[in-house]
Design an enzyme around this catalytic site. Structure first.
Site, short mmCIF file in Angstrom:
data_model
loop_
_atom_site.label_atom_id
_atom_site.label_comp_id
_atom_site.label_asym_id
_atom_site.label_seq_id
_atom_site.Cartn_x
_atom_site.Cartn_y
_atom_site.Cartn_z
N LYS A 173 0.87 -1.19 0.00
CA LYS A 173 0.00 0.00 0.00
C LYS A 173 0.91 1.23 0.00
O LYS A 173 1.07 1.91 1.02
CB LYS A 173 -0.93 -0.01 1.22
CG LYS A 173 -2.28 -0.66 0.94
CD LYS A 173 -3.23 -0.56 2.12
CE LYS A 173 -3.96 0.75 2.20
NZ LYS A 173 -4.99 0.97 1.18
C1 LIG Z 1 -6.26 -1.16 -3.88
C2 LIG Z 1 -7.01 -1.73 -2.73
N1 LIG Z 1 -7.60 -2.92 -2.87
C3 LIG Z 1 -8.30 -3.48 -1.87
C4 LIG Z 1 -8.44 -2.85 -0.66
C5 LIG Z 1 -9.20 -3.51 0.45
O1 LIG Z 1 -8.32 -3.86 1.46
P1 LIG Z 1 -8.80 -3.95 2.98
O2 LIG Z 1 -9.99 -4.82 2.99
O3 LIG Z 1 -7.66 -4.56 3.68
O4 LIG Z 1 -9.12 -2.58 3.42
C6 LIG Z 1 -7.84 -1.61 -0.47
C7 LIG Z 1 -7.93 -0.91 0.82
O5 LIG Z 1 -6.99 -0.89 1.56
C8 LIG Z 1 -7.11 -1.03 -1.52
O6 LIG Z 1 -6.53 0.16 -1.38
#
Ligand SMILES: Cc1ncc(COP(=O)(O)O)c(C=O)c1O
Length: 304
Positions: free
Chosen positions: A159
């Protein structure tokens, strides 16, 4: 979405007043997109605010940093505690939490090795990211003209702030075209995820969600809803999906910390039954799980 300020922000080891959490204009990450961050939620539970899957989020922050070769000057336990302290300092029963580790002021140029790493944690009240009625009415999706990162171009498992240029281009394109959200295909033309959510697609009673090899972030909500769905006897598989699989789906939902579980009502103007019966069950169980209302998932809720 406008930000509602709260009292304090955790900034390099101490809680400071919201307005004092400032950075210099020559902060390294502001120029090169090399920071790493998390999006976490704290929910109101019968025993007070609890952060949903807090440790997993902090571990993912450290994984993101490792991919970027960034040394966060704290331990997982220290940041877990710092997040709890920050949530408590807001006095809010529930909130969104944004920890970020970034290269600070002092160096310029693309070599990050000599840069110092700063860490901040902010919390504020934040409603449903895709709208309060995203479960009942659903959201409209557009397949983006932008391609999700290839693993050898940008690391999709991290991230990293710079990764979100791709997501932001896709989001703005979708909104300008009259849709709520974008679906990203990877360089092979297969479905990866959305701009900030993972995707689940049902056909003939089987849910499929794309693997991390598709370029999707390993979502913590994706993992939670997979556990919940399987506990309800639904068949959930990690599998590749084509664009056409989306158009002929029986039901689709997207999920993430910010968006929670949101039903999809159309993809590129092909209507999808919405909200589907399985989506309704999963959304409602997820909403109970995050509030600590289901014993089986109580360990996911870390009280502050
Ligand atoms: C690109 C992306 N995909 C998926 C998610 C979903 O991840 P999570 O369920 O851990 O928040 C996020 C959020 O963090 C994201 O930024």
């Amino acid at each position: 979405m406008p930000i509602t300020p709260t009292e304090q922000i955790w900034f390099n080891g101490e809680l400071v007043p919201w307005e004092d959490a400032q950075i210099h204009i020559l902060t390294h990450t502001l120029h090169y997109g090399t920071g790493v961050f998390e999006g976490i939620r704290a929910y109101e539970t019968a025993n007070g605010p609890a952060v949903f899957r807090l440790t997993e989020h902090v571990v993912r922050l450290f994984d993101s940093a490792k991919i970027m070769m960034m040394d966060i000057p704290y331990t997982v336990d220290q940041l877990v505690q710092a997040i709890k302290d920050t949530v408590r300092a807001t006095g809010l029963p529930s909130c969104y939490i944004r920890p970020i580790a970034y290269y600070g002021y002092g160096e310029m140029g693309l070599n990050t090795i000599p840069c110092e790493v700063d860490v901040a944690i902010a919390c504020w009240p934040w409603g449903a990211y895709l709208g309060e009625d995203a479960v009942t009415k659903g959201v409209s999706m557009k397949i983006s003209s932008w391609t999700r990162h290839d693993h050898n171009t940008m690391p999709p498992l991290s991230k990293t702030t710079g990764n979100y240029v791709n997501s932001s281009l896709a989001k703005v394109e979708a909104i300008k075209a009259g849709y709520d959200e974008a679906i990203m295909l990877n360089p092979d033309g297969l479905v990866s995820e959305c701009t900030g959510e993972n995707i689940f697609v049902a056909k003939n009673g089987v849910f499929r969600t794309p693997p991390v090899t598709s370029g999707a972030l390993p979502g913590i909500t994706q993992d939670s809803v997979t556990v919940i769905a399987r506990d309800h006897g639904f068949d959930v598989r990690v599998a590749e999906l084509s664009r056409s699989d989306l158009y002929v789906a029986d039901e689709i939902f997207v999920c993430g910390t910010a968006a929670e579980v949101s039903a999809v009502n159309s993809v590129d103007d092909r209507l999808i039954p919405c909200p589907g019966p399985m989506t309704k069950v999963i959304a409602s169980e997820y909403a109970k799980a995050v509030r600590g209302e289901i014993d089986r998932y109580k360990d996911w809720c870390e009280l502050v």
